[in-house]
Design an enzyme around this catalytic site. Structure first.
Site, PDB file in Angstrom:
ATOM      1  N   LYS A  84      29.125  27.184 -51.368  1.00 24.69           N
ATOM      2  CA  LYS A  84      27.888  26.426 -51.599  1.00 24.69           C
ATOM      3  C   LYS A  84      27.357  26.616 -53.009  1.00 24.69           C
ATOM      4  O   LYS A  84      26.678  25.732 -53.538  1.00 24.69           O
ATOM      5  CB  LYS A  84      26.827  26.787 -50.557  1.00 24.69           C
ATOM      6  CG  LYS A  84      27.241  26.305 -49.179  1.00 24.69           C
ATOM      7  CD  LYS A  84      26.116  26.235 -48.187  1.00 24.69           C
ATOM      8  CE  LYS A  84      26.578  25.461 -46.958  1.00 24.69           C
ATOM      9  NZ  LYS A  84      26.014  25.925 -45.719  1.00 24.69           N
ATOM     10  N   LYS A 119      36.715  21.648 -43.306  1.00 24.15           N
ATOM     11  CA  LYS A 119      36.103  21.668 -41.964  1.00 24.15           C
ATOM     12  C   LYS A 119      35.084  20.531 -41.829  1.00 24.15           C
ATOM     13  O   LYS A 119      34.520  20.069 -42.830  1.00 24.15           O
ATOM     14  CB  LYS A 119      35.455  23.025 -41.681  1.00 24.15           C
ATOM     15  CG  LYS A 119      34.233  23.300 -42.494  1.00 24.15           C
ATOM     16  CD  LYS A 119      33.461  24.519 -41.994  1.00 24.15           C
ATOM     17  CE  LYS A 119      32.207  24.616 -42.845  1.00 24.15           C
ATOM     18  NZ  LYS A 119      31.314  25.669 -42.582  1.00 24.15           N
ATOM     19  N   LYS A 145      28.096  19.642 -41.701  1.00 20.26           N
ATOM     20  CA  LYS A 145      26.840  18.882 -41.774  1.00 20.26           C
ATOM     21  C   LYS A 145      26.561  18.435 -43.195  1.00 20.26           C
ATOM     22  O   LYS A 145      25.912  17.432 -43.419  1.00 20.26           O
ATOM     23  CB  LYS A 145      25.670  19.785 -41.370  1.00 20.26           C
ATOM     24  CG  LYS A 145      25.490  20.002 -39.903  1.00 20.26           C
ATOM     25  CD  LYS A 145      24.224  20.839 -39.688  1.00 20.26           C
ATOM     26  CE  LYS A 145      24.405  21.775 -38.521  1.00 20.26           C
ATOM     27  NZ  LYS A 145      23.655  22.995 -38.577  1.00 20.26           N
TER      28      LYS A 145
HETATM   29  P1  TYM Z   1      25.506  26.309 -38.280  1.00 19.80           P
HETATM   30  O1  TYM Z   1      24.165  25.757 -37.969  1.00 19.80           O
HETATM   31  O2  TYM Z   1      26.163  25.912 -39.557  1.00 19.80           O
HETATM   32  O3  TYM Z   1      26.519  25.939 -37.147  1.00 19.80           O
HETATM   33  C1  TYM Z   1      26.230  26.184 -35.771  1.00 19.80           C
HETATM   34  C2  TYM Z   1      27.514  26.566 -35.038  1.00 19.80           C
HETATM   35  O4  TYM Z   1      28.487  25.521 -35.165  1.00 19.80           O
HETATM   36  C3  TYM Z   1      29.724  26.083 -35.579  1.00 19.80           C
HETATM   37  N1  TYM Z   1      30.464  25.100 -36.386  1.00 19.80           N
HETATM   38  C4  TYM Z   1      31.699  24.675 -36.097  1.00 19.80           C
HETATM   39  N2  TYM Z   1      32.545  24.953 -35.094  1.00 19.80           N
HETATM   40  C5  TYM Z   1      33.747  24.333 -35.100  1.00 19.80           C
HETATM   41  N3  TYM Z   1      34.132  23.442 -36.049  1.00 19.80           N
HETATM   42  C6  TYM Z   1      33.324  23.128 -37.076  1.00 19.80           C
HETATM   43  N4  TYM Z   1      33.713  22.263 -37.993  1.00 19.80           N
HETATM   44  C7  TYM Z   1      32.045  23.750 -37.132  1.00 19.80           C
HETATM   45  N5  TYM Z   1      30.981  23.667 -37.987  1.00 19.80           N
HETATM   46  C8  TYM Z   1      30.038  24.507 -37.506  1.00 19.80           C
HETATM   47  C9  TYM Z   1      29.331  27.285 -36.416  1.00 19.80           C
HETATM   48  O5  TYM Z   1      30.386  28.224 -36.538  1.00 19.80           O
HETATM   49  C10 TYM Z   1      28.149  27.834 -35.631  1.00 19.80           C
HETATM   50  O6  TYM Z   1      28.593  28.659 -34.564  1.00 19.80           O
HETATM   51  N6  TYM Z   1      24.941  30.957 -39.911  1.00 19.80           N
HETATM   52  C11 TYM Z   1      24.920  30.156 -38.709  1.00 19.80           C
HETATM   53  C12 TYM Z   1      23.597  30.215 -37.971  1.00 19.80           C
HETATM   54  C13 TYM Z   1      23.128  31.588 -37.606  1.00 19.80           C
HETATM   55  C14 TYM Z   1      23.710  32.437 -36.636  1.00 19.80           C
HETATM   56  C15 TYM Z   1      22.867  33.583 -36.581  1.00 19.80           C
HETATM   57  C16 TYM Z   1      24.839  32.347 -35.821  1.00 19.80           C
HETATM   58  C17 TYM Z   1      22.033  32.224 -38.085  1.00 19.80           C
HETATM   59  N7  TYM Z   1      21.876  33.424 -37.456  1.00 19.80           N
HETATM   60  C18 TYM Z   1      23.176  34.644 -35.728  1.00 19.80           C
HETATM   61  C19 TYM Z   1      25.120  33.419 -34.966  1.00 19.80           C
HETATM   62  C20 TYM Z   1      24.285  34.546 -34.934  1.00 19.80           C
HETATM   63  C21 TYM Z   1      25.165  28.723 -39.110  1.00 19.80           C
HETATM   64  O7  TYM Z   1      24.960  28.338 -40.224  1.00 19.80           O
HETATM   65  O8  TYM Z   1      25.481  27.903 -38.139  1.00 19.80           O
END
Ligand code: TYM
Length: 350
Positions: A133, A215, A218
């Site tokens: 990023k 991947k 969003k």
């Molecule tokens: P975020 O909001 O980007 O994504 C939410 C969840 O979706 C999964 N994900 C995917 N899985 C499969 N294929 C993809 N292309 C794909 N894109 C996203 C992510 O792995 C995630 O599980 N940092 C985290 C949010 C967070 C969090 C936490 C997670 C904050 N605190 C504590 C677990 C525990 C995030 O940005 O998720």
């Protein structure tokens, strides 16, 4: 025989933190940054829903994390309510899971700061997500983007989490969380449980429909790269039909066919049919027939979630009360953990 009423009050007590659950604790989070996509659903949300009965669950809408990239007051509010409704519409059940908003429990920010003292700057700078990023714009990205994994560690460690169900891209952040927790425990005495990532062998990394080496994300500037959970049936169908494919015509999952492997993965996860069975069914039929059927499967799988999300969006007080109640339950646990952490570190006076 335990009556349904008794079972319910038991689970409510467990959720409220009044009695300990003997089930492993699950914590996971998702950012309210709009355009939730099929990757979020299949890599995370759907697994959370399916596993609800097995664990003591806490799910968090991480609005403070969303501030690490540019947002507006209005979009953050709208995305937060919409995400709460997507989670409820997908089947997260407030009776079986705590669902809450990160900023409602101030202990997350406090623990983030305290943990930053046992986190190395070099560790944060080396995180893949930060590097991706911040690439080429080091001077402009927010310091919050660098600190992001410390806040994530705080989210997880506040609740004595055993398992963190996430997609593959979050693995490195969970490993860092373990390192931070171990370092804290070594310095101040056993305080934090070391969490393990729960990453499924299939669907943990759905790829872009436009470029199967990236991947599904969003933040992709190309809207055709991801199927958004809000896309209408015509848009979903168009995106699937125009999705890039590999050379040749065979519908098979192999490393040299990453695009079709990705589409087969989506088909299999949504239909419940093994990939091998799909390969047999579409042998000799070419990509066109396969993509038409896939489009139908995707549209049919997401339609009920979209319908329910729209109903919930028309009644925002439901999400508001679920999140308020969830925050009360989460806070009860977080406050207890924070007083232990402050005590161990010597923050405050006797
Ligand atoms: P975020 O909001 O980007 O994504 C939410 C969840 O979706 C999964 N994900 C995917 N899985 C499969 N294929 C993809 N292309 C794909 N894109 C996203 C992510 O792995 C995630 O599980 N940092 C985290 C949010 C967070 C969090 C936490 C997670 C904050 N605190 C504590 C677990 C525990 C995030 O940005 O998720």
């Amino acid at each position: 025989m335990v009556s349904e009423q008794a079972t319910r009050s038991m689970s409510e007590n467990v959720l409220a933190g009044n009695i300990a659950s003997d089930r492993p604790r699950v914590f996971s989070g998702i950012q309210p940054t709009g355009n939730f996509h099929l990757g979020n659903y299949l890599g995370a949300i759907r697994n959370w829903v399916d596993q609800q009965d097995r664990y003591d669950n806490i799910f968090c809408i991480v609005d403070l994390h969303a501030l690490s990239q540019s947002t507006t007051r209005r979009s953050l509010r709208e995305n937060t309510v919409n995400l709460a409704n997507v989670l409820l519409a997908s089947g997260l059940d407030p009776l079986r899971s705590i669902i809450f908003l990160q900023s409602d429990v101030r202990e997350h920010s406090e623990l983030c700061w305290l943990l930053s003292s046992v986190t190395q700057y070099g560790e944060l700078r080396r995180m893949t997500q930060f590097k991706d990023k911040a690439a080429g714009k080091d001077e402009q990205v927010s310091a919050a983007l660098l600190f992001y994994p410390v806040l994530q560690a705080a989210d997880i460690l506040l609740y004595e989490t055993n398992l963190v169900p996430v997609g593959e891209d979050q693995k490195q952040h969970i490993e860092l969380t373990r390192d931070i927790a171990s370092r804290f425990n070594a310095r101040y005495g056993q305080t934090f449980v070391l969490p393990r990532p729960d990453i499924k062998p299939v669907g943990a990394r759905l790829m872009s429909l436009e470029d199967p080496s990236k991947k599904m994300s969003k933040s992709d500037a190309n809207p055709n790269a991801a199927i958004a959970l809000t896309d209408d049936p015509v848009t979903m169908t168009r995106k699937i039909k125009r999705a890039v494919t590999d050379s040749g015509t065979e519908v098979i999952a192999t490393p040299d066919k990453p695009a079709i492997t990705n589409l087969l993965t989506i088909f299999s996860l949504l239909s419940g049919e093994p990939i091998a069975a799909l390969e047999t069914r579409y042998a000799g039929k070419g990509y066109g027939a396969f993509k038409s059927d896939l489009a139908e499967i995707v549209v049919a799988a997401l339609a009920p979630i979209q319908l329910r999300t729209a109903e919930l969006n028309a009644n925002p007080e439901i999400a508001r009360s679920v999140l308020a109640e969830g925050a009360d339950r989460a806070r009860a646990r977080a406050v207890r953990k924070m007083s232990e952490v402050r005590e161990r570190m010597g923050v405050g006076i006797d």
